[in-house]
Design a protein around this motif. Structure first.
Motif, PDB file in Angstrom:
ATOM      1  N   UNK A  15       0.861  -1.193   0.000  1.00  0.00           N
ATOM      2  CA  UNK A  15       0.000   0.000   0.000  1.00  0.00           C
ATOM      3  C   UNK A  15       0.891   1.235   0.000  1.00  0.00           C
ATOM      4  N   UNK A  16       1.908   1.217  -0.847  1.00  0.00           N
ATOM      5  CA  UNK A  16       2.919   2.266  -0.816  1.00  0.00           C
ATOM      6  C   UNK A  16       2.514   3.478  -1.645  1.00  0.00           C
ATOM      7  N   UNK A  17       2.167   3.264  -2.920  1.00  0.00           N
ATOM      8  CA  UNK A  17       1.970   4.402  -3.825  1.00  0.00           C
ATOM      9  C   UNK A  17       0.552   4.477  -4.392  1.00  0.00           C
ATOM     10  N   UNK A  18       0.014   3.384  -4.923  1.00  0.00           N
ATOM     11  CA  UNK A  18      -1.311   3.451  -5.524  1.00  0.00           C
ATOM     12  C   UNK A  18      -1.302   4.224  -6.831  1.00  0.00           C
ATOM     13  N   UNK A  19      -2.394   4.951  -7.112  1.00  0.00           N
ATOM     14  CA  UNK A  19      -2.495   5.637  -8.401  1.00  0.00           C
ATOM     15  C   UNK A  19      -1.797   6.999  -8.413  1.00  0.00           C
ATOM     16  N   UNK A  20      -1.129   7.364  -7.330  1.00  0.00           N
ATOM     17  CA  UNK A  20      -0.481   8.679  -7.258  1.00  0.00           C
ATOM     18  C   UNK A  20       0.962   8.653  -7.767  1.00  0.00           C
ATOM     19  N   UNK A  21       1.338   7.610  -8.501  1.00  0.00           N
ATOM     20  CA  UNK A  21       2.701   7.505  -9.023  1.00  0.00           C
ATOM     21  C   UNK A  21       3.053   8.734  -9.857  1.00  0.00           C
ATOM     22  N   UNK A  22       4.234   9.283  -9.585  1.00  0.00           N
ATOM     23  CA  UNK A  22       4.712  10.453 -10.323  1.00  0.00           C
ATOM     24  C   UNK A  22       6.199  10.258 -10.608  1.00  0.00           C
ATOM     25  N   UNK A  23       6.513   9.476 -11.641  1.00  0.00           N
ATOM     26  CA  UNK A  23       7.892   9.172 -11.957  1.00  0.00           C
ATOM     27  C   UNK A  23       8.368   7.929 -11.219  1.00  0.00           C
ATOM     28  N   UNK A  24       9.635   7.570 -11.379  1.00  0.00           N
ATOM     29  CA  UNK A  24      10.159   6.374 -10.741  1.00  0.00           C
ATOM     30  C   UNK A  24      10.099   6.482  -9.219  1.00  0.00           C
ATOM     31  N   UNK A  25       9.746   5.403  -8.519  1.00  0.00           N
ATOM     32  CA  UNK A  25       9.779   5.436  -7.054  1.00  0.00           C
ATOM     33  C   UNK A  25      11.181   5.776  -6.556  1.00  0.00           C
ATOM     34  N   UNK A  26      11.255   6.488  -5.459  1.00  0.00           N
ATOM     35  CA  UNK A  26      12.547   6.869  -4.897  1.00  0.00           C
ATOM     36  C   UNK A  26      12.431   6.947  -3.378  1.00  0.00           C
ATOM     37  N   UNK A  27      13.561   7.100  -2.721  1.00  0.00           N
ATOM     38  CA  UNK A  27      13.579   7.232  -1.274  1.00  0.00           C
ATOM     39  C   UNK A  27      13.056   5.985  -0.581  1.00  0.00           C
ATOM     40  N   UNK A  28      12.353   6.167   0.549  1.00  0.00           N
ATOM     41  CA  UNK A  28      11.846   5.020   1.311  1.00  0.00           C
ATOM     42  C   UNK A  28      10.909   4.121   0.505  1.00  0.00           C
ATOM     43  N   UNK A  29      10.110   4.703  -0.401  1.00  0.00           N
ATOM     44  CA  UNK A  29       9.216   3.882  -1.228  1.00  0.00           C
ATOM     45  C   UNK A  29      10.017   2.917  -2.084  1.00  0.00           C
ATOM     46  N   UNK A  30      11.092   3.408  -2.680  1.00  0.00           N
ATOM     47  CA  UNK A  30      11.950   2.559  -3.496  1.00  0.00           C
ATOM     48  C   UNK A  30      12.580   1.459  -2.649  1.00  0.00           C
ATOM     49  N   UNK A  31      13.043   1.809  -1.462  1.00  0.00           N
ATOM     50  CA  UNK A  31      13.663   0.810  -0.581  1.00  0.00           C
ATOM     51  C   UNK A  31      12.673  -0.298  -0.226  1.00  0.00           C
ATOM     52  N   UNK A  32      11.422   0.071   0.048  1.00  0.00           N
ATOM     53  CA  UNK A  32      10.399  -0.928   0.361  1.00  0.00           C
ATOM     54  C   UNK A  32      10.152  -1.856  -0.824  1.00  0.00           C
ATOM     55  N   UNK A  33      10.023  -1.260  -2.015  1.00  0.00           N
ATOM     56  CA  UNK A  33       9.765  -2.055  -3.217  1.00  0.00           C
ATOM     57  C   UNK A  33      10.917  -3.024  -3.463  1.00  0.00           C
ATOM     58  N   UNK A  34      12.134  -2.531  -3.342  1.00  0.00           N
ATOM     59  CA  UNK A  34      13.299  -3.382  -3.581  1.00  0.00           C
ATOM     60  C   UNK A  34      13.386  -4.497  -2.549  1.00  0.00           C
ATOM     61  N   UNK A  35      13.032  -4.202  -1.290  1.00  0.00           N
ATOM     62  CA  UNK A  35      13.028  -5.258  -0.270  1.00  0.00           C
ATOM     63  C   UNK A  35      11.987  -6.321  -0.614  1.00  0.00           C
ATOM     64  N   UNK A  36      10.783  -5.884  -0.977  1.00  0.00           N
ATOM     65  CA  UNK A  36       9.714  -6.838  -1.300  1.00  0.00           C
ATOM     66  C   UNK A  36      10.121  -7.726  -2.474  1.00  0.00           C
ATOM     67  N   UNK A  37      10.757  -7.143  -3.472  1.00  0.00           N
ATOM     68  CA  UNK A  37      11.173  -7.924  -4.631  1.00  0.00           C
ATOM     69  C   UNK A  37      12.320  -8.876  -4.297  1.00  0.00           C
ATOM     70  N   UNK A  38      13.259  -8.415  -3.461  1.00  0.00           N
ATOM     71  CA  UNK A  38      14.392  -9.246  -3.095  1.00  0.00           C
ATOM     72  C   UNK A  38      13.962 -10.393  -2.180  1.00  0.00           C
ATOM     73  N   UNK A  39      12.997 -10.117  -1.302  1.00  0.00           N
ATOM     74  CA  UNK A  39      12.526 -11.156  -0.392  1.00  0.00           C
ATOM     75  C   UNK A  39      11.885 -12.305  -1.161  1.00  0.00           C
ATOM     76  N   UNK A  40      11.142 -11.966  -2.199  1.00  0.00           N
ATOM     77  CA  UNK A  40      10.581 -12.995  -3.060  1.00  0.00           C
ATOM     78  C   UNK A  40       9.300 -13.623  -2.566  1.00  0.00           C
ATOM     79  N   UNK A  41       8.735 -13.099  -1.484  1.00  0.00           N
ATOM     80  CA  UNK A  41       7.461 -13.626  -1.000  1.00  0.00           C
ATOM     81  C   UNK A  41       6.296 -13.118  -1.829  1.00  0.00           C
TER      82      UNK A  41
END
Length: 232
Positions: free
Chosen positions: A132-158
């Motif tokens: 529940x990080x960004x939703x439809x309010x995306x404005x360009x590539x994710x960055x900062x804490x949002x990017x870190x969360x996304x990368x963790x979720x992808x790396x975890x693989x769950x």
């Protein structure tokens, strides 16, 4: 034999969904907190359904942004915690939470659910990640804490369940300008978005958040009055 009813459901662009959200509050007096509660409860229900299919009751990590999408995730975390599911919540930036999401966090703190910092994510091994990080309010590539969360979720693989739109996916076009969540399931709200026909959405579910048909008609969108039938 079970009779299956197939119907056509209109899709909305991001701008159309913003107009629907505006009309709900400004023209029809339906507060954001009401829509957020409906979204969060539906999201929790879908998360429970996924865990039941996998014969597991958690743990669950909820990743939340600071806007309405994040507020829906925080609300879902409360409903999960109220059902004795082990829930851990991480917010991108608690100091920047909007008013209603901040109220959701305050209420969540009355449960047994945990709130952690980004540094603590590394040791987490959830059965399900709720995006529940960004939703439809995306404005360009994710960055900062949002990017870190996304990368963790992808790396975890769950497995990931996304609210409305997988974070990093453009809800109108389906394009991904940067890192993005690849969800097993996506619970979108009100009506599907035009960009949700992409692989990273996974199985698509539609949740009723209480929008009257007249709101859509005012925006020039034809929606069946019994869109959800007897379901939510």
């Amino acid at each position: 034999m079970t009779q299956i009813r197939i119907r056509q459901i209109p899709c909305l662009t991001t701008d159309q969904m913003r107009e629907v959200d505006r009309a709900m509050v400004d023209d029809f007096g339906i507060e954001l907190i009401q829509m957020m509660e409906n979204a969060g409860r539906s999201l929790a229900g879908r998360a429970i359904g996924m865990m039941e299919q996998r014969h597991s009751d958690g743990p669950v990590v909820v990743l939340a942004g600071t806007g309405g999408n994040g507020g829906g995730g925080i609300c879902a975390a409360r409903h999960l915690a109220n059902r004795d599911i082990e829930v851990t919540l991480l917010v991108t930036n608690e100091s920047r939470l909007g008013r209603v999401p901040r109220e959701q966090l305050s209420t969540y703190l009355g449960t047994r659910g945990r709130v952690i910092s980004a540094e603590q994510l590394g040791g987490m091994e959830p059965i399900l990640v709720v995006d529940a990080i960004i939703g439809y309010s995306l404005n360009g590539p994710p960055r900062g804490p949002a990017l870190e969360m996304i990368e963790w979720a992808n790396a975890y693989g769950g497995e990931a369940l996304a609210l409305d739109v997988p974070s990093g996916v453009d809800s109108t076009t389906g394009e991904t300008p940067g890192s993005h969540i690849t969800a097993i399931e996506t619970l979108t709200l009100a009506l599907p978005k035009t960009g949700l026909g992409v692989h990273s959405v996974g199985s698509l579910w539609l949740a009723d958040i209480g929008i009257p048909v007249e709101v859509y008609r005012q925006a020039g969108i034809d929606v069946p009055s019994d869109l959800f039938g007897g379901e939510w």
